[in-house]
Enzyme design. Structure first.
Site, PDB file in Angstrom:
ATOM      1  N   THR A 133      -1.519   3.917  -5.820  1.00 40.59           N
ATOM      2  CA  THR A 133      -1.096   4.620  -7.036  1.00 40.59           C
ATOM      3  C   THR A 133      -0.978   6.110  -6.747  1.00 40.59           C
ATOM      4  O   THR A 133      -0.018   6.765  -7.161  1.00 40.59           O
ATOM      5  CB  THR A 133      -2.130   4.396  -8.149  1.00 40.59           C
ATOM      6  OG1 THR A 133      -2.442   3.011  -8.203  1.00 40.59           O
ATOM      7  CG2 THR A 133      -1.596   4.852  -9.480  1.00 40.59           C
ATOM      8  N   HIS A 164      -9.810  -9.817  23.116  1.00 42.56           N
ATOM      9  CA  HIS A 164      -8.498 -10.345  22.730  1.00 42.56           C
ATOM     10  C   HIS A 164      -7.373  -9.482  23.304  1.00 42.56           C
ATOM     11  O   HIS A 164      -6.397  -9.980  23.859  1.00 42.56           O
ATOM     12  CB  HIS A 164      -8.342 -10.325  21.202  1.00 42.56           C
ATOM     13  CG  HIS A 164      -9.086 -11.406  20.476  1.00 42.56           C
ATOM     14  ND1 HIS A 164      -9.013 -12.731  20.829  1.00 42.56           N
ATOM     15  CD2 HIS A 164      -9.880 -11.363  19.372  1.00 42.56           C
ATOM     16  CE1 HIS A 164      -9.751 -13.454  19.984  1.00 42.56           C
ATOM     17  NE2 HIS A 164     -10.293 -12.639  19.087  1.00 42.56           N
ATOM     18  N   GLY A 172      -7.852   0.417  -3.978  1.00 39.35           N
ATOM     19  CA  GLY A 172      -8.536   1.682  -3.774  1.00 39.35           C
ATOM     20  C   GLY A 172      -8.094   2.467  -2.565  1.00 39.35           C
ATOM     21  O   GLY A 172      -8.704   3.464  -2.201  1.00 39.35           O
ATOM     22  N   GLY A 193      -5.274   4.021  -2.309  1.00 42.70           N
ATOM     23  CA  GLY A 193      -4.418   5.156  -2.675  1.00 42.70           C
ATOM     24  C   GLY A 193      -2.960   4.809  -2.901  1.00 42.70           C
ATOM     25  O   GLY A 193      -2.106   5.667  -2.753  1.00 42.70           O
ATOM     26  N   HIS A 251     -15.434  -7.877  20.943  1.00 45.17           N
ATOM     27  CA  HIS A 251     -14.655  -9.074  20.638  1.00 45.17           C
ATOM     28  C   HIS A 251     -13.153  -8.762  20.617  1.00 45.17           C
ATOM     29  O   HIS A 251     -12.357  -9.410  21.293  1.00 45.17           O
ATOM     30  CB  HIS A 251     -15.129  -9.629  19.284  1.00 45.17           C
ATOM     31  CG  HIS A 251     -14.442 -10.868  18.845  1.00 45.17           C
ATOM     32  ND1 HIS A 251     -15.035 -12.103  18.872  1.00 45.17           N
ATOM     33  CD2 HIS A 251     -13.199 -11.075  18.340  1.00 45.17           C
ATOM     34  CE1 HIS A 251     -14.200 -13.010  18.418  1.00 45.17           C
ATOM     35  NE2 HIS A 251     -13.063 -12.416  18.076  1.00 45.17           N
ATOM     36  N   GLU A 252     -12.799  -7.714  19.862  1.00 47.83           N
ATOM     37  CA  GLU A 252     -11.375  -7.386  19.738  1.00 47.83           C
ATOM     38  C   GLU A 252     -10.803  -6.857  21.055  1.00 47.83           C
ATOM     39  O   GLU A 252      -9.657  -7.148  21.393  1.00 47.83           O
ATOM     40  CB  GLU A 252     -11.138  -6.378  18.614  1.00 47.83           C
ATOM     41  CG  GLU A 252     -11.533  -6.867  17.215  1.00 47.83           C
ATOM     42  CD  GLU A 252     -10.844  -8.160  16.803  1.00 47.83           C
ATOM     43  OE1 GLU A 252      -9.708  -8.428  17.281  1.00 47.83           O
ATOM     44  OE2 GLU A 252     -11.444  -8.930  16.026  1.00 47.83           O
ATOM     45  N   GLY A 281      -1.506  -3.002   0.327  1.00 47.29           N
ATOM     46  CA  GLY A 281      -2.813  -2.616   0.846  1.00 47.29           C
ATOM     47  C   GLY A 281      -3.924  -3.019  -0.094  1.00 47.29           C
ATOM     48  O   GLY A 281      -3.682  -3.303  -1.263  1.00 47.29           O
ATOM     49  N   PRO A 282      -5.154  -3.013   0.416  1.00 52.33           N
ATOM     50  CA  PRO A 282      -6.307  -3.410  -0.404  1.00 52.33           C
ATOM     51  C   PRO A 282      -6.521  -2.422  -1.562  1.00 52.33           C
ATOM     52  O   PRO A 282      -5.978  -1.315  -1.522  1.00 52.33           O
ATOM     53  CB  PRO A 282      -7.480  -3.354   0.571  1.00 52.33           C
ATOM     54  CG  PRO A 282      -6.944  -3.012   1.898  1.00 52.33           C
ATOM     55  CD  PRO A 282      -5.516  -2.653   1.781  1.00 52.33           C
TER      56      PRO A 282
HETATM   57  P1  ADP Z   1      -4.910   1.777  -5.377  1.00 54.12           P
HETATM   58  O1  ADP Z   1      -3.744   2.060  -6.270  1.00 54.12           O
HETATM   59  O2  ADP Z   1      -4.517   1.549  -3.949  1.00 54.12           O
HETATM   60  O3  ADP Z   1      -5.839   0.736  -5.861  1.00 54.12           O
HETATM   61  P2  ADP Z   1      -5.651   4.392  -6.196  1.00 54.12           P
HETATM   62  O4  ADP Z   1      -4.442   5.167  -5.818  1.00 54.12           O
HETATM   63  O5  ADP Z   1      -5.777   4.021  -7.616  1.00 54.12           O
HETATM   64  O6  ADP Z   1      -5.785   3.111  -5.300  1.00 54.12           O
HETATM   65  O7  ADP Z   1      -6.925   5.194  -5.719  1.00 54.12           O
HETATM   66  C1  ADP Z   1      -7.951   5.520  -6.608  1.00 54.12           C
HETATM   67  C2  ADP Z   1      -8.513   6.887  -6.288  1.00 54.12           C
HETATM   68  O8  ADP Z   1      -9.143   6.901  -5.017  1.00 54.12           O
HETATM   69  C3  ADP Z   1      -7.468   7.964  -6.203  1.00 54.12           C
HETATM   70  O9  ADP Z   1      -7.170   8.482  -7.449  1.00 54.12           O
HETATM   71  C4  ADP Z   1      -8.123   8.981  -5.301  1.00 54.12           C
HETATM   72  O10 ADP Z   1      -9.002   9.792  -6.015  1.00 54.12           O
HETATM   73  C5  ADP Z   1      -8.943   8.128  -4.367  1.00 54.12           C
HETATM   74  N1  ADP Z   1      -8.227   7.878  -3.113  1.00 54.12           N
HETATM   75  C6  ADP Z   1      -7.815   6.669  -2.642  1.00 54.12           C
HETATM   76  N2  ADP Z   1      -7.209   6.807  -1.448  1.00 54.12           N
HETATM   77  C7  ADP Z   1      -7.209   8.114  -1.167  1.00 54.12           C
HETATM   78  C8  ADP Z   1      -6.707   8.897  -0.064  1.00 54.12           C
HETATM   79  N3  ADP Z   1      -6.087   8.317   0.966  1.00 54.12           N
HETATM   80  N4  ADP Z   1      -6.887  10.223  -0.109  1.00 54.12           N
HETATM   81  C9  ADP Z   1      -7.510  10.809  -1.138  1.00 54.12           C
HETATM   82  N5  ADP Z   1      -7.990  10.141  -2.198  1.00 54.12           N
HETATM   83  C10 ADP Z   1      -7.860   8.804  -2.222  1.00 54.12           C
HETATM   84 ZN    ZN Z   2     -11.311 -13.184  17.361  1.00 52.29          ZN
END
Ligand code: ADP
Ligand code: ZN
Length: 630
Positions: free
Chosen positions: A218, A438, A214, A216, A434-435, A211-212
């Site tokens: 980690t 499709h 941020g 979650g 658009h979507e 996944g992209p």
């Molecule tokens: P990744 O590892 O995908 O880059 P992280 O797990 O490091 O992202 O996310 C960073 C922070 O963003 C987490 O510590 C949390 O505070 C917040 N966060 C990200 N996704 C979520 C989620 N689905 N629910 C709650 N907090 C989230």
């Molecule tokens: Zn398209």
């Protein structure tokens, strides 16, 4: 057990350390036994040492109260008797040329002494020696580590390995129910390994979180460790790769060694693409050598541990497509969990999680904030909440207000523009039509594939939305009607913009390129049209079935013109048909768009339901294509 330890002499383990200790002892002994001038022994015994001024010192001499004097560079000392006890007098020296004359006159014996004491002496002696030993140990340990082992074992990589016992739980991660569902069983594996071992089930070793940034990943990995109450060892893929060849491999070894010792446990490798990039994609740059060694070590470690000690490796990546296929083989990272950006409801849930620790004013409306933050990831939302709290603090408020939150959104977005993209309501509407176009064409065209999911959440940098069709594995052969169906589906996006918004956008450029390519290869490569009949005009080059390089044209101007016309006409013809179909199902599409705008994601089943309802309502014969159940 205890006996075994007694037998083990330390010098067997580490000859170098023993050597250093021996050297120090030897030097000490030599220094202790030789009592040099101004040395150590003079001050020993039960006698008294008195610090006095130089004036008093001279008085003692003048009064004949001392028997001998020693003169150093900065100190003078004298020995005398006081009440029958031997006393050592010490005074700071003053420039005094008359001292010697005075001593001569009083007939007191005097001599010089050198003031360096035992410890400074020792240090001067040992320092260069120690530096050389240290350097030597350092270099050999680096060398040995590369070969495996190393004098100080895992000293250096321990610092890079992050060990913790997280108290994160699944409830701390919001808005990603599907991903959570896929990892709950891992918690079970870690908690009750015996249950699985006893029936001979093999516990999975590796799970890839895709996944992209941020979203979650980690957090999810930590939550698994937290729920199972096991230790969590993490390291970033990029920190495996360093200057020294072989260091990465030894770090992998250390990581697994520590985790196995603490099993059941979790290893988390962030940015695994840094080591796991496909070997084929590499080329022949020398840096790849190191990465390949590291990767091989990782593969060996994963193959190495059996079911006896459940160590589960979770790895995160944003680009699963660049990973070496060897990593994805059974017994390695054979499971993939998609951790995607949250939809509208997901964003509300995430905002709720993070707002828990913040005092809120009554006017706060998280729905509005969620609406404003389409396309942002969990980490961005967490940042926005924090930023709002900071703004409130700066203004000396007691609570965070809706105004703070909105301002934080604006600030956050300005800062985030490069990383994630937020779409404006206007864009959102265009993407929704658009979507939907499709999706509807996909469902009603024979030969097209079934819709899995329609989303207007931006994915990556390029796509503002997407319609996910059921992947058809191992499809090598396309019939002519299937190629045409593909063209129809591709044109559906642009056609929907045209029909419903009476205006077209740049969003269809990739669709049009692919549609053009398909028709072109039908003419020039697959011999499916009467432009050139069965005559092949070009070597493989099409984007649709994945061809090779471009090629030179080997046909006449006349055929080229005919081909161009054919492509243009076919596209026009298909476009008209697609537009007609969309017009016929106008209300169904409007309904879909409304749902998409609200929820941002709808699944394929809902798409079919909307179309079916519409057909029943208008007593139409169904155009939904029947497909085999998956
Ligand atoms: P990744 O590892 O995908 O880059 P992280 O797990 O490091 O992202 O996310 C960073 C922070 O963003 C987490 O510590 C949390 O505070 C917040 N966060 C990200 N996704 C979520 C989620 N689905 N629910 C709650 N907090 C989230
Ligand atoms: Zn398209």
């Amino acid at each position: 057990m205890a006996q075994k330890q007694d037998n083990k002499k330390p010098n067997q383990k580490n000859p170098i350390l023993m050597f250093i200790i021996f050297a120090i002892i030897a030097v000490l002994l030599v220094r202790f036994t030789s009592s040099g001038e101004g040395g150590f022994f003079e001050k020993m015994g039960g006698d008294v040492t008195k610090n006095i001024d130089y004036y008093q010192f001279k008085q003692l001499i003048k009064n004949n109260e001392v028997t001998s004097v020693k003169i150093g560079q900065t100190l003078v000392k004298a020995v005398g008797f006081h009440n029958g006890q031997k006393v050592y007098y010490v005074a700071k020296k003053v420039q005094d040329a008359s001292l010697v004359a005075l001593l001569d006159e009083k007939n007191i014996s005097y001599s010089g002494f050198s003031e360096t004491n035992f410890f400074t002496d020792m240090l001067g002696w040992l320092l260069p020696f120690l530096i050389i030993i240290f350097l030597w140990v350092f270099i050999t340990s680096k060398m040995q580590k590369n070969m495996g082992g190393g004098i100080f074992g895992m000293g250096s990589s321990k610092k890079l390995i992050n060990a913790e016992k997280p108290n994160v739980r699944f409830k701390d991660m919001a808005g990603n129910e599907e991903a959570k569902e896929e990892v709950v069983e891992i918690v079970d594996f870690l908690k009750y390994p015996d249950r699985y071992a006893s029936i001979g089930a093999k516990i999975p070793k590796g799970v890839l979180l895709v996944g992209p940034p941020g979203t979650g990943k980690t957090l999810l990995a930590k939550a698994v460790a937290g729920e199972a109450n096991v230790p969590f060892f993490s390291m970033s893929g990029s920190s495996f790769i360093e200057m020294f060849v072989g260091l990465g491999a030894s770090r992998v070894r250390d990581l697994f060694e520590i985790a196995k010792k603490e099993a059941p446990s979790i290893i988390f490798i962030d940015e695994i693409d840094a080591i796991g990039k496909s070997r084929a994609a590499g080329g022949v740059v020398s840096g790849n050598d190191e990465r390949e060694q590291t990767l091989n070590q990782l593969l060996a470690e994963m193959d190495g541990f059996g079911s006896e000690a459940p160590v589960i490796v979770l790895a995160a990546t944003n680009r699963p497509e660049v990973l070496d296929p060897a990593l994805l083989r059974p017994g390695r990272f054979d499971r993939q969990v998609l951790v995607d950006k949250p939809d509208f409801n997901g964003r509300i849930e995430i905002l709720k999680v993070h707002i828990n620790s913040v005092k809120l004013a009554k006017d706060v409306d998280l729905h509005e904030i969620a609406k404003l933050t389409a396309g942002l990831a969990g980490a961005d939302l967490a940042n926005i909440i924090n930023e709002a709290a900071l703004l409130a603090g700066r203004a000396n408020q007691k609570e965070v207000t809706q105004k703070n939150l909105k301002e934080a959104v604006e600030r956050g977005i300005a800062g985030l523009e490069k990383k994630s993209r937020r779409i404006s309501p206007k864009e959102k509407q265009i993407v929704a039509y658009h979507e939907s176009g499709h999706a509807v064409i996909s469902e009603m065209t024979k030969g097209a594939s079934r819709v899995n999911k329609v989303s207007i959440i931006p994915r990556g940098m390029a796509a503002l939305g997407y319609t996910l069709n059921t992947p058809e594995e191992n499809k090598y052969l396309y019939q002519k009607h299937e190629l045409i169906a593909e063209v129809d589906v591709l044109l559906g996006g642009r056609a929907a913009e045209d029909v419903f918004l009476q205006e077209i956008s740049t969003g269809a450029s990739n669709d049009l390129e692919r549609a053009t390519d398909i028709i072109k290869s039908m003419v020039s490569y697959y011999g499916m049209t009467d432009v050139s009949g069965l005559m092949v005009l070009e070597k493989p080059r099409n984007a649709f079935l994945g061809g090779g390089m471009g090629s030179s044209r080997e046909f006449s101007e006349k055929i080229a013109e005919k081909m161009d016309n054919h492509i243009k006409e076919t596209l026009n013809e298909r476009y008209t048909a697609v537009k007609q179909l969309l017009t016929d199902y106008k209300d169904a599409i409007e309904k879909m768009v409304a749902e998409l705008l609200e929820k941002e994601v709808i699944d394929g089943e809902r798409v079919r339901e909307i179309i079916r309802e519409y057909e029943v309502e208008h007593q139409l014969e169904t155009k939904l294509v029947e497909r085999e159940e998956l």
